[in-house]
Enzyme design. Structure first.
Site, PDB file in Angstrom:
ATOM      1  N   GLY A  65       0.816  -1.208   0.000  1.00 33.77           N
ATOM      2  CA  GLY A  65       0.000   0.000   0.000  1.00 33.77           C
ATOM      3  C   GLY A  65       0.850   1.258   0.000  1.00 33.77           C
ATOM      4  O   GLY A  65       2.063   1.220  -0.245  1.00 33.77           O
ATOM      5  N   ASP A  66       0.202   2.382   0.316  1.00 36.27           N
ATOM      6  CA  ASP A  66       0.889   3.671   0.280  1.00 36.27           C
ATOM      7  C   ASP A  66       2.040   3.736   1.290  1.00 36.27           C
ATOM      8  O   ASP A  66       3.055   4.373   1.031  1.00 36.27           O
ATOM      9  CB  ASP A  66      -0.110   4.799   0.537  1.00 36.27           C
ATOM     10  CG  ASP A  66      -1.078   4.979  -0.632  1.00 36.27           C
ATOM     11  OD1 ASP A  66      -0.605   5.171  -1.763  1.00 36.27           O
ATOM     12  OD2 ASP A  66      -2.296   4.925  -0.413  1.00 36.27           O
ATOM     13  N   GLY A  67       1.880   3.070   2.440  1.00 36.94           N
ATOM     14  CA  GLY A  67       2.945   3.074   3.436  1.00 36.94           C
ATOM     15  C   GLY A  67       4.180   2.327   2.963  1.00 36.94           C
ATOM     16  O   GLY A  67       5.316   2.790   3.138  1.00 36.94           O
ATOM     17  N   GLU A 268       2.186   7.644   7.673  1.00 40.54           N
ATOM     18  CA  GLU A 268       3.103   7.755   8.806  1.00 40.54           C
ATOM     19  C   GLU A 268       2.726   8.981   9.640  1.00 40.54           C
ATOM     20  O   GLU A 268       2.678  10.103   9.128  1.00 40.54           O
ATOM     21  CB  GLU A 268       4.539   7.904   8.286  1.00 40.54           C
ATOM     22  CG  GLU A 268       5.616   7.776   9.339  1.00 40.54           C
ATOM     23  CD  GLU A 268       5.882   6.338   9.744  1.00 40.54           C
ATOM     24  OE1 GLU A 268       6.529   6.148  10.795  1.00 40.54           O
ATOM     25  OE2 GLU A 268       5.455   5.412   9.032  1.00 40.54           O
TER      26      GLU A 268
END
Length: 299
Positions: A65-67, A268
Site C-alpha cells: 500500500g501507500d505506506g 506515517e
C-alpha cells in the site's frame, strides 16, 4: 532495455496473494529474472532496498500500500546507487498509484517494467520523505470506520471528518502557512500538501497536482466559525466542499500551529508546532504509464 532483472519487495501480508504469484510467474516466463523478498517489521523495506541495490538490481518493485511505497521510495531516494521503481499497488487506498494511472491488477502493473522510467518529485519534511501527500487536521485522522450517515452528507469528502459522530464535535485548529509569495493564517479544518492528488482512499485534496513540476500543491480547508456551525447544511444543500478550499502551488511551505498539528505522511504519523515542507525535484525514477495524469513534462 538493460538486463531483464528486478527485485519485488512485497509486504508480508501479501505473501499468499495468488494473483501476485501468478503475475510474477508470468513475467518469469517472459524471461525476467524476478526475485521476491518479504517485509515483516518496521525497517525491513529500507534493509531490503539496500540489499537489492548492493546485489546490482537497478529496478525495484514496491508491492503493498501507500505506506510500503513511502518506505521504499524514501530508502531509494537516500541511497547512493540509482535505481528505478515500479508500483505494484496492493493496499486498501493506493492513492498515489490510482492518481498516477497505475493498473491495480498485478499482471497489468508489472507490465510497467517494460516502460521507461520518468523522474518524479518527492516531498520532504523534517528529514522524512513522502511520495504522495501529507494531510493535517481531520484529514490525518483517516480510518476505515467512516459512518455511512457521514458519507451520505459529505460524499467523497467524508474521510476528512472520520470518527466524528456529531457535527457539534467539529473543532478547528489555528495555523499559519508561509511560502514564496504566499501567506495564510486562520482556523483550518483540514490541510493537504500534495505531490500526488488524492488521499484518504480517493478524495482529491490536490486535484491539479503534478508529480514532476518541482512543486507541492497546498490545499487548505478554512474554518471560519460560521462555516463550522453550518457546515452540515451547506454541504447537504449541494454547495460542495471543493469550493471551500484555499489552494497554492509552492516549492516549500512552513506551517506553524498553535496547538501543534497532527500530520499523516503517506500513512506515517507526524506531529509538530512548526514544520517545513519542501519539494525535492526529480528525486526518484518511477515507471509510470506514458499518459499518467501526474506527469506534465516531456520524457
Amino acid at each position: 532495455m538493460s538486463e531483464r532483472k528486478a527485485l519485488l519487495i512485497l509486504h508480508g501480508k501479501q505473501a499468499l496473494n495468488e494473483e501476485v504469484r501468478a503475475a510474477v510467474e508470468a513475467k518469469r516466463a517472459e524471461g525476467w529474472a524476478l526475485s521476491v523478498r518479504l517485509t515483516w517489521e518496521a525497517g525491513d523495506a529500507r534493509r531490503l532496498v539496500n540489499e537489492g541495490l548492493a546485489a546490482g538490481h537497478t529496478r525495484l518493485i514496491a508491492g503493498g500500500g501507500d505506506g510500503t511505497l513511502r518506505d521504499i521510495a524514501e530508502a531509494l531516494a537516500n541511497a547512493p546507487n540509482p535505481a528505478s521503481l515500479v508500483l505494484l499497488p496492493l493496499g486498501t487506498a493506493n492513492d498515489f498509484a490510482r492518481a498516477a494511472g497505475v493498473p491495480l491488477e498485478p499482471a497489468a502493473a508489472l507490465e510497467l517494467l517494460e516502460v521507461a522510467p520518468r523522474a518524479v518529485d518527492l516531498g520532504e519534511v523534517g528529514g522524512q520523505i513522502f511520495l504522495n501527500m501529507a494531510t493535517g487536521g481531520f484529514g490525518s485522522q483517516v480510518t476505515a470506520n467512516t459512518s455511512e450517515d457521514l458519507k451520505k452528507v459529505l460524499g467523497g469528502a467524508a474521510y476528512l471528518f472520520t470518527g466524528l459522530s456529531r457535527f457539534a464535535e467539529l473543532s478547528a485548529a489555528y495555523g499559519e502557512l508561509q511560502g514564496p509569495d504566499f501567506h495564510w493564517r486562520g482556523e483550518l479544518l483540514a490541510l493537504g500538501i500534495g505531490n500526488g492528488r488524492q488521499a484518504g482512499g480517493g478524495h482529491e485534496l490536490c486535484p491539479g497536482a503534478l508529480a514532476d513540476d518541482g512543486l507541492l500543491d497546498i490545499s487548505i480547508l478554512p474554518a471560519p466559525q460560521e462555516l463550522v456551525g453550518t457546515l452540515k447544511n451547506l454541504l447537504a444543500g449541494g454547495l460542495g466542499i471543493d469550493n471551500m478550499f484555499v489552494r497554492a502551488r509552492l516549492p516549500w511551505v512552513e506551517i506553524k500551529a498553535s496547538r501543534g498539528l497532527d500530520i499523516n505522511l503517506d500513512g506515517e504519523p507526524l506531529q509538530g508546532d512548526t514544520l517545513r515542507f519542501s519539494a525535492r525535484p526529480a528525486a526518484l525514477q518511477v515507471h509510470l504509464p506514458a499518459d499518467s495524469p501526474l506527469l506534465g513534462g516531456t520524457p
